[in-house]
Design a protein around this motif. Structure first.
Motif, PDB file in Angstrom:
ATOM      1  N   ASN A  24      60.026 -51.573 124.309  1.00  0.00           N
ATOM      2  CA  ASN A  24      61.394 -52.099 124.203  1.00  0.00           C
ATOM      3  C   ASN A  24      61.642 -53.161 125.270  1.00  0.00           C
ATOM      4  O   ASN A  24      62.267 -54.190 124.996  1.00  0.00           O
ATOM      5  CB  ASN A  24      62.419 -50.974 124.292  1.00  0.00           C
ATOM      6  CG  ASN A  24      62.652 -50.321 122.955  1.00  0.00           C
ATOM      7  OD1 ASN A  24      63.004 -50.972 121.988  1.00  0.00           O
ATOM      8  ND2 ASN A  24      62.434 -49.020 122.894  1.00  0.00           N
ATOM      9  N   HIS A  25      61.150 -52.934 126.481  1.00  0.00           N
ATOM     10  CA  HIS A  25      61.266 -53.933 127.550  1.00  0.00           C
ATOM     11  C   HIS A  25      60.504 -55.206 127.170  1.00  0.00           C
ATOM     12  O   HIS A  25      61.008 -56.322 127.350  1.00  0.00           O
ATOM     13  CB  HIS A  25      60.728 -53.357 128.862  1.00  0.00           C
ATOM     14  CG  HIS A  25      60.629 -54.345 129.963  1.00  0.00           C
ATOM     15  ND1 HIS A  25      61.737 -54.836 130.636  1.00  0.00           N
ATOM     16  CD2 HIS A  25      59.560 -54.983 130.491  1.00  0.00           C
ATOM     17  CE1 HIS A  25      61.339 -55.721 131.537  1.00  0.00           C
ATOM     18  NE2 HIS A  25      60.020 -55.821 131.465  1.00  0.00           N
ATOM     19  N   LEU A  26      59.309 -55.031 126.631  1.00  0.00           N
ATOM     20  CA  LEU A  26      58.503 -56.177 126.203  1.00  0.00           C
ATOM     21  C   LEU A  26      59.230 -56.979 125.129  1.00  0.00           C
ATOM     22  O   LEU A  26      59.271 -58.213 125.183  1.00  0.00           O
ATOM     23  CB  LEU A  26      57.153 -55.694 125.678  1.00  0.00           C
ATOM     24  CG  LEU A  26      56.209 -56.779 125.188  1.00  0.00           C
ATOM     25  CD1 LEU A  26      55.632 -57.545 126.367  1.00  0.00           C
ATOM     26  CD2 LEU A  26      55.110 -56.175 124.347  1.00  0.00           C
ATOM     27  N   ILE A  27      59.832 -56.295 124.171  1.00  0.00           N
ATOM     28  CA  ILE A  27      60.560 -56.968 123.092  1.00  0.00           C
ATOM     29  C   ILE A  27      61.701 -57.804 123.655  1.00  0.00           C
ATOM     30  O   ILE A  27      61.930 -58.936 123.218  1.00  0.00           O
ATOM     31  CB  ILE A  27      61.061 -55.945 122.050  1.00  0.00           C
ATOM     32  CG1 ILE A  27      59.882 -55.444 121.213  1.00  0.00           C
ATOM     33  CG2 ILE A  27      62.130 -56.553 121.144  1.00  0.00           C
ATOM     34  CD1 ILE A  27      60.208 -54.263 120.323  1.00  0.00           C
ATOM     35  N   ASP A  28      62.420 -57.275 124.640  1.00  0.00           N
ATOM     36  CA  ASP A  28      63.504 -58.044 125.267  1.00  0.00           C
ATOM     37  C   ASP A  28      62.984 -59.369 125.820  1.00  0.00           C
ATOM     38  O   ASP A  28      63.626 -60.406 125.670  1.00  0.00           O
ATOM     39  CB  ASP A  28      64.167 -57.241 126.388  1.00  0.00           C
ATOM     40  CG  ASP A  28      65.009 -56.091 125.871  1.00  0.00           C
ATOM     41  OD1 ASP A  28      65.374 -56.086 124.669  1.00  0.00           O
ATOM     42  OD2 ASP A  28      65.303 -55.189 126.681  1.00  0.00           O
ATOM     43  N   GLY A  29      61.821 -59.334 126.440  1.00  0.00           N
ATOM     44  CA  GLY A  29      61.241 -60.555 126.999  1.00  0.00           C
ATOM     45  C   GLY A  29      60.707 -61.489 125.941  1.00  0.00           C
ATOM     46  O   GLY A  29      60.932 -62.704 125.983  1.00  0.00           O
ATOM     47  N   VAL A  30      60.018 -60.958 124.962  1.00  0.00           N
ATOM     48  CA  VAL A  30      59.407 -61.776 123.904  1.00  0.00           C
ATOM     49  C   VAL A  30      60.471 -62.488 123.084  1.00  0.00           C
ATOM     50  O   VAL A  30      60.328 -63.665 122.751  1.00  0.00           O
ATOM     51  CB  VAL A  30      58.491 -60.916 123.006  1.00  0.00           C
ATOM     52  CG1 VAL A  30      58.129 -61.639 121.726  1.00  0.00           C
ATOM     53  CG2 VAL A  30      57.244 -60.511 123.765  1.00  0.00           C
ATOM     54  N   THR A  31      61.546 -61.790 122.752  1.00  0.00           N
ATOM     55  CA  THR A  31      62.562 -62.396 121.887  1.00  0.00           C
ATOM     56  C   THR A  31      63.348 -63.494 122.593  1.00  0.00           C
ATOM     57  O   THR A  31      64.033 -64.268 121.929  1.00  0.00           O
ATOM     58  CB  THR A  31      63.523 -61.330 121.314  1.00  0.00           C
ATOM     59  OG1 THR A  31      64.114 -60.602 122.384  1.00  0.00           O
ATOM     60  CG2 THR A  31      62.777 -60.380 120.390  1.00  0.00           C
ATOM     61  N   ALA A  32      63.213 -63.589 123.912  1.00  0.00           N
ATOM     62  CA  ALA A  32      63.868 -64.662 124.663  1.00  0.00           C
ATOM     63  C   ALA A  32      63.013 -65.932 124.726  1.00  0.00           C
ATOM     64  O   ALA A  32      63.483 -66.971 125.174  1.00  0.00           O
ATOM     65  CB  ALA A  32      64.187 -64.180 126.081  1.00  0.00           C
ATOM     66  N   ILE A  33      61.785 -65.868 124.261  1.00  0.00           N
ATOM     67  CA  ILE A  33      60.871 -67.014 124.309  1.00  0.00           C
ATOM     68  C   ILE A  33      61.176 -67.963 123.157  1.00  0.00           C
ATOM     69  O   ILE A  33      61.407 -67.531 122.023  1.00  0.00           O
ATOM     70  CB  ILE A  33      59.403 -66.535 124.243  1.00  0.00           C
ATOM     71  CG1 ILE A  33      59.069 -65.667 125.455  1.00  0.00           C
ATOM     72  CG2 ILE A  33      58.450 -67.724 124.147  1.00  0.00           C
ATOM     73  CD1 ILE A  33      57.703 -65.003 125.388  1.00  0.00           C
ATOM     74  N   ASP A  34      61.175 -69.270 123.452  1.00  0.00           N
ATOM     75  CA  ASP A  34      61.395 -70.284 122.408  1.00  0.00           C
ATOM     76  C   ASP A  34      60.390 -70.089 121.278  1.00  0.00           C
ATOM     77  O   ASP A  34      59.204 -69.885 121.523  1.00  0.00           O
ATOM     78  CB  ASP A  34      61.241 -71.694 122.978  1.00  0.00           C
ATOM     79  CG  ASP A  34      62.410 -72.110 123.848  1.00  0.00           C
ATOM     80  OD1 ASP A  34      63.480 -71.474 123.769  1.00  0.00           O
ATOM     81  OD2 ASP A  34      62.248 -73.081 124.606  1.00  0.00           O
ATOM     82  N   GLY A  35      60.875 -70.142 120.058  1.00  0.00           N
ATOM     83  CA  GLY A  35      60.027 -69.992 118.883  1.00  0.00           C
ATOM     84  C   GLY A  35      59.986 -68.578 118.344  1.00  0.00           C
ATOM     85  O   GLY A  35      59.500 -68.348 117.243  1.00  0.00           O
ATOM     86  N   SER A  36      60.498 -67.610 119.131  1.00  0.00           N
ATOM     87  CA  SER A  36      60.547 -66.229 118.659  1.00  0.00           C
ATOM     88  C   SER A  36      61.700 -66.062 117.687  1.00  0.00           C
ATOM     89  O   SER A  36      62.791 -66.563 117.911  1.00  0.00           O
ATOM     90  CB  SER A  36      60.732 -65.267 119.827  1.00  0.00           C
ATOM     91  OG  SER A  36      60.946 -63.949 119.348  1.00  0.00           O
ATOM     92  N   HIS A  37      61.448 -65.331 116.612  1.00  0.00           N
ATOM     93  CA  HIS A  37      62.481 -65.022 115.624  1.00  0.00           C
ATOM     94  C   HIS A  37      62.785 -63.532 115.594  1.00  0.00           C
ATOM     95  O   HIS A  37      63.263 -63.011 114.586  1.00  0.00           O
ATOM     96  CB  HIS A  37      62.053 -65.491 114.235  1.00  0.00           C
ATOM     97  CG  HIS A  37      62.040 -66.980 114.087  1.00  0.00           C
ATOM     98  ND1 HIS A  37      61.856 -67.584 112.875  1.00  0.00           N
ATOM     99  CD2 HIS A  37      62.179 -67.988 114.971  1.00  0.00           C
ATOM    100  CE1 HIS A  37      61.884 -68.905 113.019  1.00  0.00           C
ATOM    101  NE2 HIS A  37      62.070 -69.167 114.294  1.00  0.00           N
ATOM    102  N   GLY A  38      62.465 -62.826 116.689  1.00  0.00           N
ATOM    103  CA  GLY A  38      62.771 -61.412 116.783  1.00  0.00           C
ATOM    104  C   GLY A  38      61.529 -60.555 116.737  1.00  0.00           C
ATOM    105  O   GLY A  38      60.401 -61.035 116.661  1.00  0.00           O
ATOM    106  N   ALA A  39      61.750 -59.246 116.805  1.00  0.00           N
ATOM    107  CA  ALA A  39      60.648 -58.295 116.800  1.00  0.00           C
ATOM    108  C   ALA A  39      61.134 -56.953 116.264  1.00  0.00           C
ATOM    109  O   ALA A  39      62.331 -56.668 116.276  1.00  0.00           O
ATOM    110  CB  ALA A  39      60.084 -58.123 118.207  1.00  0.00           C
TER     111      ALA A  39
END
Length: 97
Positions: A24-39
């Protein structure tokens, strides 16, 4: 066109709750990256140590370009909970409803 980066991973024995929190912590970081459309995060209903993480990206190139930003995410809790390296692959969406 959105692509999916799908990871299958297993938690160490007795570490399922820690793995879920770390992902869940990783998802918070990944979804903030440009080009991410969620997880999305899934846990196997018959094996609480098995998780599927589905990252949605603008493109494979966007995922690869996000590697520098990913390095800034603290993954120490995930590394402590995971049992071996994740299995990951890119998938194209064929049907979305």
């Amino acid at each position: 066109m959105t692509i999916a980066r799908v990871y299958t991973m297993h938690a160490k024995e007795g570490m399922s709750a820690e793995m879920e929190a770390a992902l869940n912590h990783l998802i918070d970081g990944v979804t903030a990256i440009d080009g991410s459309h969620g997880a999305e995060l899934l846990r196997d209903a018959g094996n609480d140590r098995r998780f599927i993480l589905i990252e949605k990206w603008e493109s494979i190139e966007a995922h690869k370009a996000g590697a520098e930003a990913f390095k800034k995410i603290d993954t120490s809790a995930l590394m402590a909970a995971i049992d071996g390296p994740p299995d990951g692959a890119y998938f194209d969406y064929l049907v979305r409803q």
